[in-house]
Design a protein around this motif. Structure first.
Motif, PDB file in Angstrom:
ATOM      1  N   GLU B 179       0.859  -1.193   0.000  1.00 57.14           N
ATOM      2  CA  GLU B 179       0.000   0.000   0.000  1.00 57.14           C
ATOM      3  C   GLU B 179       0.887   1.232   0.000  1.00 57.14           C
ATOM      4  OE1 GLU B 179      -2.124  -0.279   3.705  1.00 57.14           O
ATOM      5  OE2 GLU B 179      -2.263  -2.467   3.416  1.00 57.14           O
ATOM      6  N   GLU B 180       0.262   2.339  -0.237  1.00 57.27           N
ATOM      7  CA  GLU B 180       0.978   3.601  -0.120  1.00 57.27           C
ATOM      8  C   GLU B 180       1.225   3.884   1.366  1.00 57.27           C
ATOM      9  OE1 GLU B 180       2.228   5.655  -2.500  1.00 57.27           O
ATOM     10  OE2 GLU B 180       1.725   3.915  -3.763  1.00 57.27           O
ATOM     11  N   VAL B 181       2.264   4.631   1.647  1.00 59.84           N
ATOM     12  CA  VAL B 181       2.590   4.985   3.026  1.00 59.84           C
ATOM     13  C   VAL B 181       1.760   6.203   3.444  1.00 59.84           C
ATOM     14  CG1 VAL B 181       4.449   5.767   4.535  1.00 59.84           C
ATOM     15  CG2 VAL B 181       4.920   4.102   2.737  1.00 59.84           C
ATOM     16  N   THR B 182       1.142   6.142   4.610  1.00 63.23           N
ATOM     17  CA  THR B 182       0.311   7.266   5.072  1.00 63.23           C
ATOM     18  C   THR B 182       1.098   8.137   6.058  1.00 63.23           C
ATOM     19  OG1 THR B 182      -0.500   6.079   6.993  1.00 63.23           O
ATOM     20  CG2 THR B 182      -1.759   5.808   4.927  1.00 63.23           C
ATOM     21  N   ASP B 183       0.536   9.292   6.364  1.00 57.91           N
ATOM     22  CA  ASP B 183       1.174  10.183   7.339  1.00 57.91           C
ATOM     23  C   ASP B 183       1.318   9.506   8.691  1.00 57.91           C
ATOM     24  OD1 ASP B 183       1.430  12.056   5.456  1.00 57.91           O
ATOM     25  OD2 ASP B 183      -0.195  13.361   6.163  1.00 57.91           O
ATOM     26  N   GLU B 184       0.333   8.699   9.019  1.00 57.38           N
ATOM     27  CA  GLU B 184       0.375   8.020  10.306  1.00 57.38           C
ATOM     28  C   GLU B 184       1.548   7.019  10.341  1.00 57.38           C
ATOM     29  OE1 GLU B 184      -3.179   5.901  11.415  1.00 57.38           O
ATOM     30  OE2 GLU B 184      -2.171   5.238  13.248  1.00 57.38           O
ATOM     31  N   ASP B 185       1.743   6.344   9.222  1.00 54.70           N
ATOM     32  CA  ASP B 185       2.866   5.406   9.160  1.00 54.70           C
ATOM     33  C   ASP B 185       4.191   6.145   9.377  1.00 54.70           C
ATOM     34  OD1 ASP B 185       1.098   3.379   8.538  1.00 54.70           O
ATOM     35  OD2 ASP B 185       1.285   3.702   6.369  1.00 54.70           O
ATOM     36  N   LEU B 186       4.287   7.304   8.770  1.00 59.28           N
ATOM     37  CA  LEU B 186       5.524   8.081   8.909  1.00 59.28           C
ATOM     38  C   LEU B 186       5.753   8.476  10.360  1.00 59.28           C
ATOM     39  CD1 LEU B 186       5.583  10.433   5.808  1.00 59.28           C
ATOM     40  CD2 LEU B 186       6.726   8.248   6.178  1.00 59.28           C
ATOM     41  N   ARG B 187       4.652   8.883  11.016  1.00 59.95           N
ATOM     42  CA  ARG B 187       4.753   9.245  12.433  1.00 59.95           C
ATOM     43  C   ARG B 187       5.224   8.051  13.248  1.00 59.95           C
ATOM     44  NH1 ARG B 187       0.370  12.440  11.839  1.00 59.95           N
ATOM     45  NH2 ARG B 187      -1.086  10.773  12.354  1.00 59.95           N
ATOM     46  N   ASN B 188       4.655   6.893  12.951  1.00 61.28           N
ATOM     47  CA  ASN B 188       5.031   5.685  13.688  1.00 61.28           C
ATOM     48  C   ASN B 188       6.492   5.291  13.425  1.00 61.28           C
ATOM     49  OD1 ASN B 188       2.642   5.164  15.079  1.00 61.28           O
ATOM     50  ND2 ASN B 188       1.703   4.309  13.226  1.00 61.28           N
ATOM     51  N   PHE B 189       6.892   5.451  12.195  1.00 59.76           N
ATOM     52  CA  PHE B 189       8.281   5.156  11.807  1.00 59.76           C
ATOM     53  C   PHE B 189       9.237   6.024  12.612  1.00 59.76           C
ATOM     54  CE2 PHE B 189      11.644   6.270   8.472  1.00 59.76           C
ATOM     55  CZ  PHE B 189      12.434   5.159   8.730  1.00 59.76           C
ATOM     56  N   LYS B 190       8.904   7.315  12.645  1.00 57.16           N
ATOM     57  CA  LYS B 190       9.737   8.279  13.347  1.00 57.16           C
ATOM     58  C   LYS B 190       9.787   7.946  14.842  1.00 57.16           C
ATOM     59  CE  LYS B 190      10.072  13.288  13.865  1.00 57.16           C
ATOM     60  NZ  LYS B 190       9.008  13.880  14.691  1.00 57.16           N
ATOM     61  N   GLU B 191       8.636   7.622  15.381  1.00 58.06           N
ATOM     62  CA  GLU B 191       8.547   7.310  16.803  1.00 58.06           C
ATOM     63  C   GLU B 191       9.394   6.080  17.146  1.00 58.06           C
ATOM     64  OE1 GLU B 191       4.690   6.347  19.107  1.00 58.06           O
ATOM     65  OE2 GLU B 191       4.492   8.391  18.272  1.00 58.06           O
ATOM     66  N   PHE B 192       9.285   5.069  16.273  1.00 60.44           N
ATOM     67  CA  PHE B 192      10.051   3.843  16.505  1.00 60.44           C
ATOM     68  C   PHE B 192      11.544   4.156  16.527  1.00 60.44           C
ATOM     69  CE2 PHE B 192      12.411   0.099  15.319  1.00 60.44           C
ATOM     70  CZ  PHE B 192      11.756  -0.950  15.950  1.00 60.44           C
ATOM     71  N   GLU B 193      11.973   4.918  15.552  1.00 64.94           N
ATOM     72  CA  GLU B 193      13.405   5.222  15.466  1.00 64.94           C
ATOM     73  C   GLU B 193      13.873   6.041  16.670  1.00 64.94           C
ATOM     74  OE1 GLU B 193      15.718   3.977  13.477  1.00 64.94           O
ATOM     75  OE2 GLU B 193      14.119   2.748  12.617  1.00 64.94           O
ATOM     76  N   GLU B 194      13.021   6.948  17.126  1.00 66.46           N
ATOM     77  CA  GLU B 194      13.411   7.758  18.292  1.00 66.46           C
ATOM     78  C   GLU B 194      13.507   6.903  19.548  1.00 66.46           C
ATOM     79  OE1 GLU B 194      11.736  12.011  16.638  1.00 66.46           O
ATOM     80  OE2 GLU B 194      10.567  10.912  18.152  1.00 66.46           O
ATOM     81  N   LYS B 195      12.537   6.023  19.675  1.00 63.84           N
ATOM     82  CA  LYS B 195      12.543   5.138  20.834  1.00 63.84           C
ATOM     83  C   LYS B 195      13.787   4.242  20.793  1.00 63.84           C
ATOM     84  CE  LYS B 195       9.762   1.371  22.625  1.00 63.84           C
ATOM     85  NZ  LYS B 195       8.974   0.384  21.890  1.00 63.84           N
ATOM     86  N   ARG B 196      14.085   3.772  19.618  1.00 60.22           N
ATOM     87  CA  ARG B 196      15.218   2.878  19.442  1.00 60.22           C
ATOM     88  C   ARG B 196      16.521   3.595  19.810  1.00 60.22           C
ATOM     89  NH1 ARG B 196      18.125   1.374  14.303  1.00 60.22           N
ATOM     90  NH2 ARG B 196      19.270  -0.497  14.853  1.00 60.22           N
ATOM     91  N   SER B 197      16.612   4.812  19.318  1.00 61.41           N
ATOM     92  CA  SER B 197      17.810   5.592  19.562  1.00 61.41           C
ATOM     93  C   SER B 197      18.057   5.779  21.061  1.00 61.41           C
ATOM     94  CB  SER B 197      17.660   6.936  18.859  1.00 61.41           C
ATOM     95  OG  SER B 197      18.805   7.695  19.054  1.00 61.41           O
ATOM     96  N   LYS B 198      16.968   5.885  21.798  1.00 61.95           N
ATOM     97  CA  LYS B 198      17.111   6.124  23.252  1.00 61.95           C
ATOM     98  C   LYS B 198      17.400   4.835  24.018  1.00 61.95           C
ATOM     99  CE  LYS B 198      14.164  10.202  23.598  1.00 61.95           C
ATOM    100  NZ  LYS B 198      12.842  10.066  22.928  1.00 61.95           N
ATOM    101  N   SER B 199      17.239   3.707  23.358  1.00 58.67           N
ATOM    102  CA  SER B 199      17.363   2.440  24.091  1.00 58.67           C
ATOM    103  C   SER B 199      18.776   1.890  24.168  1.00 58.67           C
ATOM    104  CB  SER B 199      16.489   1.371  23.438  1.00 58.67           C
ATOM    105  OG  SER B 199      15.221   1.878  23.154  1.00 58.67           O
ATOM    106  N   PHE B 200      19.727   2.565  23.564  1.00 53.66           N
ATOM    107  CA  PHE B 200      21.088   2.029  23.603  1.00 53.66           C
ATOM    108  C   PHE B 200      21.700   2.204  24.981  1.00 53.66           C
ATOM    109  CE2 PHE B 200      20.488   2.333  19.071  1.00 53.66           C
ATOM    110  CZ  PHE B 200      21.126   1.195  18.615  1.00 53.66           C
TER     111      PHE B 200
END
Ligand SMILES: Cc1cc2nc3c(=O)[nH]c(=O)nc-3n(C[C@H](O)[C@H](O)[C@H](O)COP(=O)(O)OP(=O)(O)OC[C@H]3O[C@@H](n4cnc5c(N)ncnc54)[C@H](O)[C@@H]3O)c2cc1C
Ligand code: SF4
Ligand code: SF4
Ligand code: FES
Lengths: 291, 334
Positions: B179-200
């Protein structure tokens, strides 16, 4: 050439000659004339000898690219595989791949004096330089300082003695140091008292002055030799960039893959097989463990 | 980069379609360790794995491989490569392959490696760090290239980055699954990466590291650890960037021989041994230090020789920790 750089080419042993009880000179020619035609190299490079079914080992080319149609390797009987090749017969076939490594910068050194400093088996790669320099006559004075254990260990003895006698006309000066005394050495010393002495290779530097602006030193010998020879050269103000040395390491691939010949630290890593085996003293100053 | 979305419902169809490209290998769990194995069913995969014991290098630099076979005195090439799909590689392992590429695909090209590399489809997947990971410090926590597709976890599926022509082909062939990527998906992507970055939890400060390690060549810390180290070479075997190999000719019968290469380790005493018995790294200290220097070398074009995957820590029987050693060595400068 082959798609596979690990693949060797057939070469026939044209001649095998005893140089010393431990070292033999192998003269080889590629079976495929086209391969022979393409095989060019510079002094200081090496090949990998492929004893098919038994293994491979690296050996310096000791002939000169100026003499075409064959290559020569001086091989010391040092272990399993070199013992095996010593037992082979003229006419038999071995595999050869290469040439590998960077070799000496022969063009850059044109017009300069060359001081070759050889210790023991280190004479092998430097013989390539020596021949090349004398054949091309593009260099000023060529000096060979050669240190050996005993008279019986002098590699290419006939050639060396010949150059001692007749080298002067070619601008070539040969000096020899031996460690173990024998009647033959004494005899040699009597003939060339200013050029043959008992001692180590650094003793040959005594009284010699070089034109440091126009001289290159090329060193090859056992690991312990380098520091002492380099000290002599630095004492005479030879620039570290004009001091070349060729090194040995365990090698498996010869082409920068197997990792065995890696030296250095986090700031400078070198592969002796492809970044070398020829290095300058500057390289040794910036890469730990090189010498 | 092209981005598409794969929903949870379509995952198994997508996964099954991968078999059209070759045998599929993915992380599975065997006992307490993860390992890349051939899988036939989605059920066999462990998508939430930490790290496999052997990295994906095992598919390209084989633990043991026949290079040639001797027939009538001549070597015949023994390279064999079949199409494979490596599913679920973490970013650090993709970086690890890029470092191997640098070695094996640089002239002269290693044909065995190249053939297998060209036939492998690489599909990455996002991950969360555990206590051993320090890829963030080394700039390898995110892969910008080196994959065909990269799947980033979303609450309801995956955001898929298409990284190569072959990746496009797969997306094309499976058009109806994406499917096409939605704005919500982008928000979730960003959130995941931020959370990941903080988990090191582990960090390796990189500033001036190479020089400081070099300056600390004679540090007693090397010695301290070399004494604990068992010289088992595990850390070399499991490292995605270690690739020293030994070559050996082996007779099968009196007429046939094979030339094989297999993993070697710089912890082995004969790694730097030459004829006449001279050893360029005679002591365990020399060998221990060498490995750390080799891993910490920074190549301006490919980065460090370490991607921070944490395998050497997890699988070291002496519990030696890579980052801790480097930190202590650097600290000993004071
Ligand atoms: C660049 C270079 C140039 C060389 N030039 C010459 C030369 O001109 N003449 C000469 O006689 N010798 C030369 N050598 C040394 C020669 O390669 C070794 O003597 C030879 O490999 C010994 O093999 P072996 O099986 O007889 O010995 P072993 O002692 O039985 O060797 C055991 C194993 O170690 C390996 N091995 C031992 N020494 C070396 C080494 N130095 N490099 C790689 N692998 C090694 C062998 O392949 C063998 O598998 C050179 C080495 C290098 C690296
Ligand atoms: S895994 Fe640990 S014990 Fe084994 S060689 Fe590596 S550092 Fe030493
Ligand atoms: S050195 Fe350790 S952390 Fe770094 S890549 Fe190798 S196994 Fe992973
Ligand atoms: S000999 Fe294999 S990397 Fe140098």
């Amino acid at each position: 050439m082959s798609e596979n750089p690990h693949q060797s080419y057939d070469a026939r042993i044209l001649e095998m000659k005893d140089l010393t009880p431990r070292e033999k000179l192998f003269t080889l020619r590629f079976l495929d004339p086209e391969v022979g035609e393409h095989f060019t190299f510079r002094p200081g490079q090496f090949v990998i000898v492929d004893m098919r079914g038994f293994g491979e080992f690296p050996i310096s080319l000791c002939s000169s690219p100026t003499r075409k149609g064959y290559i020569q390797l001086c091989i010391r009987k040092a272990g399993r595989m070199t013992k095996f090749i010593h037992k082979m017969k003229e006419g038999e076939i071995v595999g050869i791949r290469g040439p590998y490594g960077n070799g000496f910068p022969m063009e850059e050194m044109e017009g300069s004096n060359l001081i070759l400093v050889a210790g023991g088996l280190g004479m092998a790669p430097l013989r390539s330089v020596l021949w090349y320099a004398l054949d091309t006559a593009k260099y000023e004075d060529v000096w060979l300082f050669y240190g050996t254990k005993a008279y019986e260990d002098i590699l290419f003895r006939d050639e060396i003695v010949h150059l001692m006698k007749h080298g002067k006309a070619m601008g070539c000066k040969v000096k020899l140091a031996y460690e173990v005394e024998s009647p033959s050495c004494v005899y040699l010393e009597r003939g060339f008292s200013d050029r043959v002495c008992k001692g180590v290779v650094t003793d040959l530097f005594r009284g010699e002055i070089f034109d440091v602006e126009n001289t290159y030193a090329l060193i090859c010998g056992p690991p312990v030799m380098y520091r002492f020879v380099i000290r002599e050269l630095l004492d005479r103000k030879l620039s570290p960039g004009r001091i070349y040395m060729t090194l040995e390491r365990r090698m498996r691939c010869g082409i920068g893959k197997c990792g065995h010949c890696i030296v250095g630290t986090s700031t400078s890593i070198k592969y002796v097989c492809k970044d070398g085996p020829v290095f300058t003293y500057w390289d040794a100053l910036s890469t730990r463990g090189l010498i | 980069m092209r981005y598409v979305k794969l929903s949870i419902e379509n995952f198994s169809s997508f996964f099954n379609s991968l078999r059209n490209w070759g045998k599929v290998y993915a992380p599975t769990k065997r006992g307490s360790i993860y390992t890349f194995q051939e899988v036939h069913d989605q059920e066999e995969i462990e998508l939430n794995y930490t790290r496999t014991m052997l990295p994906p290098k095992k598919f390209f630099v084989r633990p043991r491989e026949k290079m040639f076979q001797l027939k009538n005195g001549h070597w015949e090439n023994r390279s064999n490569a079949e199409p494979i799909v490596l599913f679920g590689l973490h970013s650090c392992d993709i970086h690890g392959l890029k470092i191997l590429d640098k070695v094996y695909l640089e002239e002269p090209i290693d044909p065995y490696y190249k053939a297998r590399r060209e036939k492998a489809l690489i599909i990455g997947i996002s991950c969360m760090p555990d206590e051993y990971c320090f890829c963030k410090s080394l700039g390898t926590r995110f892969a910008m290239d080196g994959f065909d597709l990269f799947l980033h976890e979303l609450p309801d599926g995956w955001l898929v980055r298409v990284g190569s022509v072959r990746g496009h082909e797969i997306a094309w062939a499976n058009e109806d699954l994406f499917e096409e990527v939605t704005d919500e998906d982008l928000r979730n992507f960003k959130e995941f990466e931020e959370k990941r970055s903080k988990s090191f939890k582990k960090e390796l400060p990189g500033e001036g590291l190479a020089d400081m390690l070099d300056l600390a060549y004679n540090s007693p810390v090397w010695k301290k650890y070399a004494e604990i180290c068992l010289a088992c070479g595990n850390c070399n075997m499991v490292c995605p960037t270690c690739r020293c190999y030994e070559v050996c000719d082996r007779w099968i019968n009196s007429y046939e021989s094979v030339r094989e290469r297999r993993y070697d380790s710089c912890f082995m005493e004969n790694h730097g041994l030459v004829a006449g018995g001279h050893n360029f790294r005679p002591t365990r200290l020399d060998r221990f230090r060498h490995r750390y220097y080799c891993k910490s070398y920074f190549d301006p074009s490919s980065g460090y020789n370490c991607v921070g995957c944490g395998r050497c820590d997890e699988f070291c029987p002496a519990k030696i920790e890579h980052v801790k050693v480097l930190e202590e060595v650097r600290g000993s400068l004071r």
